[in-house]
Design an enzyme around this catalytic site. Structure first.
Site, short mmCIF file in Angstrom:
data_model
loop_
_atom_site.label_atom_id
_atom_site.label_comp_id
_atom_site.label_asym_id
_atom_site.label_seq_id
_atom_site.Cartn_x
_atom_site.Cartn_y
_atom_site.Cartn_z
N HIS A 164 33.50 39.87 45.43
CA HIS A 164 34.57 39.19 44.69
C HIS A 164 35.30 38.17 45.57
O HIS A 164 36.52 37.98 45.46
CB HIS A 164 35.58 40.20 44.11
CG HIS A 164 34.97 41.14 43.13
ND1 HIS A 164 34.82 40.84 41.79
CD2 HIS A 164 34.46 42.40 43.29
CE1 HIS A 164 34.25 41.86 41.16
NE2 HIS A 164 34.02 42.80 42.05
N ASN A 224 36.00 44.82 35.45
CA ASN A 224 35.12 43.65 35.31
C ASN A 224 35.18 43.15 33.87
O ASN A 224 35.88 43.72 33.03
CB ASN A 224 33.68 44.02 35.67
CG ASN A 224 33.47 44.24 37.16
OD1 ASN A 224 33.99 43.49 37.98
ND2 ASN A 224 32.71 45.27 37.51
#
Length: 489
Positions: free
Chosen positions: A56, A129
C-alpha cells in the site's frame, strides 16, 4: 495575536543570512565545514523520505466526517455510533497494494480502504480493501504472497510465474482472483468503488451482549470501472490519475460519500453457518444476513500537507474502541501485530503522537521515551502502575467481551476447504460481456507464465468453480482442461 515572522530560519530557529550561497574559501575555494546551515539542509534532505510502506505504498487521502443515520446501540456501545445525527471527524487513505510509491494508480490491483475515526473514546481504525474477501486466510502466508506481487530479486521485474504459481498452489485465493480479474479490478476512481472491512469483527453492547459484524461502505457515486486499454493509457500519461481526481473533486466541492452498512450475525450462528464466518476468503450471504444501514461518510477536506497527513498516517485493525472487538479470523489476528509493528519501524515508536494519528481525547498512559518523543513525555507525573499517586487507572467496564475458545495448540487450518462455490457463484452472477472480459483479462495475465503445469493447475481451479469458466480460460491459452490426475502428475 503574535505578528508573523517572515524571516527564514535554521531548524533551531536562528535567522539565515544567505540561503543562496554556501560558505567557501574564496569564490573558487572548497566549501567549508563550518557552514552548518548548508550541512543541516543537506543532512535533512537525505532523510526526507521515511521508508515507504512495504504494501500500500502509493496512496491518497482526505479528511471528512461520519454521521450516524440509524441507531444500532442495541448491538454496540461504541460511542461514535451511539445516536442518530452524531458526527465524528475521520481521515481516509486509499491506495494500491503492490506498487511502489511512484507507481501508476490505474493498474489492476486491489485498493486499500483505511478509515480512521477520531472518537471521544480514542481512535478507531477500520483497515480494509475495496473487496470483501482476500487472497489468503492465514497471516503466516502473507509475506510469501506479497513477495509474489513484488519484483523478482534477480531481474527486478514483476514476475507472473511467481504470481500464478502461488495462486495455483493456494486455491483459497480463487474468489479474490476472480474479483481482481473482473471489471472491478481497475476502479474508475477512488470515489467510484466500495470499501469493506473484509474481516469479521465483534460488536458488544452496554449489556455485554455480542454479535459478529461485517462492514460494507457503499459508494454513493455508483460503481464505475476503467477499460483495460484506457487504464494502460492513463498509467503512462497520468500515473497519478486517481490521486488527482480525488483532490480535484474535493477542491471543487464535489464531496464524495459512502453509506456504511453492516451485516450482523448472532454469535451462535458461527458454529453452524455453511461457510466459516471467520474465513476472509468467504463472504456471508446477504440473504442470510441482510445489510443494515449505519451512517454516511463524507469527504470534504483535502490534506494541507501530503507527507504530514497521508504519508505519516498510520492505521491498524488493532486500533479499537470499547464496543468493537476482533474475531478469531486468522488473517486478522496476524494483522493485529503486523500493522502496529510496521508503523513502529516505518514512522517511529511514537507515531501515535503525530497530529494526524493523535486521538482527540488525548493519550494518558505510562509509555515513556523513545525516538522523536516530541510532547512533554509525561512530564514529572508518576511513570508506573499500579501506584499510590492518583495516576491513570484501568476501567473494567471497557474490557473486551469474552467468547469461548477450545482446542489443541497446533498448526491447524480452517475446517472448511470449499474454495470453489463462492467463486463460481460470482462468475455466474456476471453477465455474458462481464464473463468475457474476465476471461480475457485472465488469459492476458497468464500468457507470460513459462511453466505449463502452473497454467494447467490454475485452469483446473477455474473449472472446479464453474466448468465454463475453466474451459474458456483453457481455450484462450490454447490448452485443454486437465483432469485431476493430470494436474497431480
Amino acid at each position: 495575536m503574535t505578528k508573523k515572522d517572515h524571516r527564514l530560519t535554521t531548524s533551531w530557529g536562528a535567522p539565515v543570512g544567505d540561503n543562496q550561497n554556501s560558505i567557501t574559501a574564496g569564490s573558487r575555494g572548497p566549501t567549508l565545514i563550518q557552514d552548518v546551515h548548508l550541512l543541516e539542509k543537506l543532512a535533512h534532505f537525505n532523510r526526507e523520505r521515511i521508508p515507504e510502506r512495504v504494501v500500500h505504498a502509493k496512496g491518497a487521502g482526505a479528511h471528512g466526517y461520519f454521521e450516524v443515520t440509524n441507531d444500532l446501540s442495541k448491538y454496540t456501545k461504541a460511542k461514535f455510533l451511539s445516536e442518530v445525527g452524531k458526527k465524528t471527524p475521520m481521515f481516509i487513505r486509499f491506495s494500491t497494494v503492490a506498487g511502489e510509491l511512484g507507481s501508476a494508480d490505474t493498474v489492476r490491483d486491489p485498493r486499500g480502504f483505511a478509515v480512521k475515526f477520531y472518537t471521544e473514546d480514542g481512535n478507531y481504525d477500520l483497515v480494509g480493501n475495496n473487496t470483501p474477501v482476500f487472497f489468503i486466510r492465514d497471516a503466516i502466508k502473507f509475506p510469501d504472497f506479497i513477495h509474489t506481487q513484488k519484483r523478482d530479486p534477480k531481474t527486478h521485474l514483476k514476475n507472473p510465474n511467481a504470481v500464478w504459481d502461488f495462486w495455483s498452489l493456494s486455491p483459497e485465493s480463487l474468489h479474490q482472483v476472480t474479483i481482481l480479474m473482473s471489471d472491478r479490478g481497475i476502479p474508475a476512481t477512488f470515489r467510484h468503488m466500495n470499501g469493506y472491512g473484509s474481516h469479521t469483527f465483534k460488536w458488544t453492547n452496554a449489556e455485554g451482549e455480542s454479535v459478529w459484524v461485517k462492514y460494507h461502505f457503499k459508494t454513493d457515486q455508483g460503481i464505475k470501472n476503467l477499460d483495460v486499454n484506457l487504464a494502460a493509457k492513463l498509467a503512462g500519461e497520468n500515473p497519478d490519475y486517481h490521486t488527482e481526481d480525488l483532490y480535484n473533486a474535493i477542491e471543487n466541492g464535489d464531496y464524495p460519500s459512502w453509506t456504511l452498512k453492516v451485516q450482523i450475525m448472532p454469535l451462535e450462528d458461527a458454529e453452524t453457518y455453511r461457510f466459516d464466518p471467520f474465513d476472509v476468503t468467504k463472504v456471508w450471504s446477504q440473504k442470510d444476513y441482510p445489510l443494515i444501514e449505519v451512517g454516511k461518510m463524507v469527504l470534504n477536506r483535502n490534506p494541507e500537507n501530503y507527507f504530514a497527513e497521508v504519508e505519516q498516517a498510520t492505521f491498524s485493525p488493532g486500533t479499537l474502541v470499547p464496543g468493537i472487538d476482533v474475531s478469531p479470523d486468522k488473517m486478522l489476528q496476524g494483522r493485529l501485530f503486523a500493522y502496529h509493528d510496521a508503523h513502529r519501524y516505518r514512522v517511529g515508536t511514537n507515531h501515535q503522537l503525530l497530529p494526524i494519528n493523535r486521538p482527540i481525547n488525548g493519550i494518558n498512559n505510562y509509555q515513556r521515551d523513545g525516538s522523536m518523543r516530541f510532547d512533554d513525555n509525561g512530564g514529572g507525573s508518576v511513570y508506573y502502575e499500579p501506584n499510590s499517586y492518583d495516576g491513570p487507572k484501568e476501567t473494567p467496564e471497557n474490557k473486551q467481551a469474552e467468547y469461548a475458545v477450545s482446542g489443541v495448540a497446533a498448526s491447524t487450518s480452517y475446517d472448511h476447504h470449499d474454495h470453489y462455490t463462492q467463486a463460481g457463484d460470482l462468475y455466474r452472477l456476471m453477465n455474458k460481456e462481464e464473463r468475457e472480459r474476465l476471461v480475457s483479462n485472465i488469459v492476458a495475465a497468464m500468457k507470460p507464465v513459462e511453466k505449463e503445469e502452473i497454467k494447467l493447475r490454475q485452469i483446473r481451479h477455474f473449472y472446479k468453480a464453474d466448468p465454463e469458466y475453466g474451459t474458456k480460460v483453457a481455450e484462450g491459452l490454447g490448452l485443454k482442461v486437465p483432469t485431476d490426475e493430470e494436474v497431480l502428475a
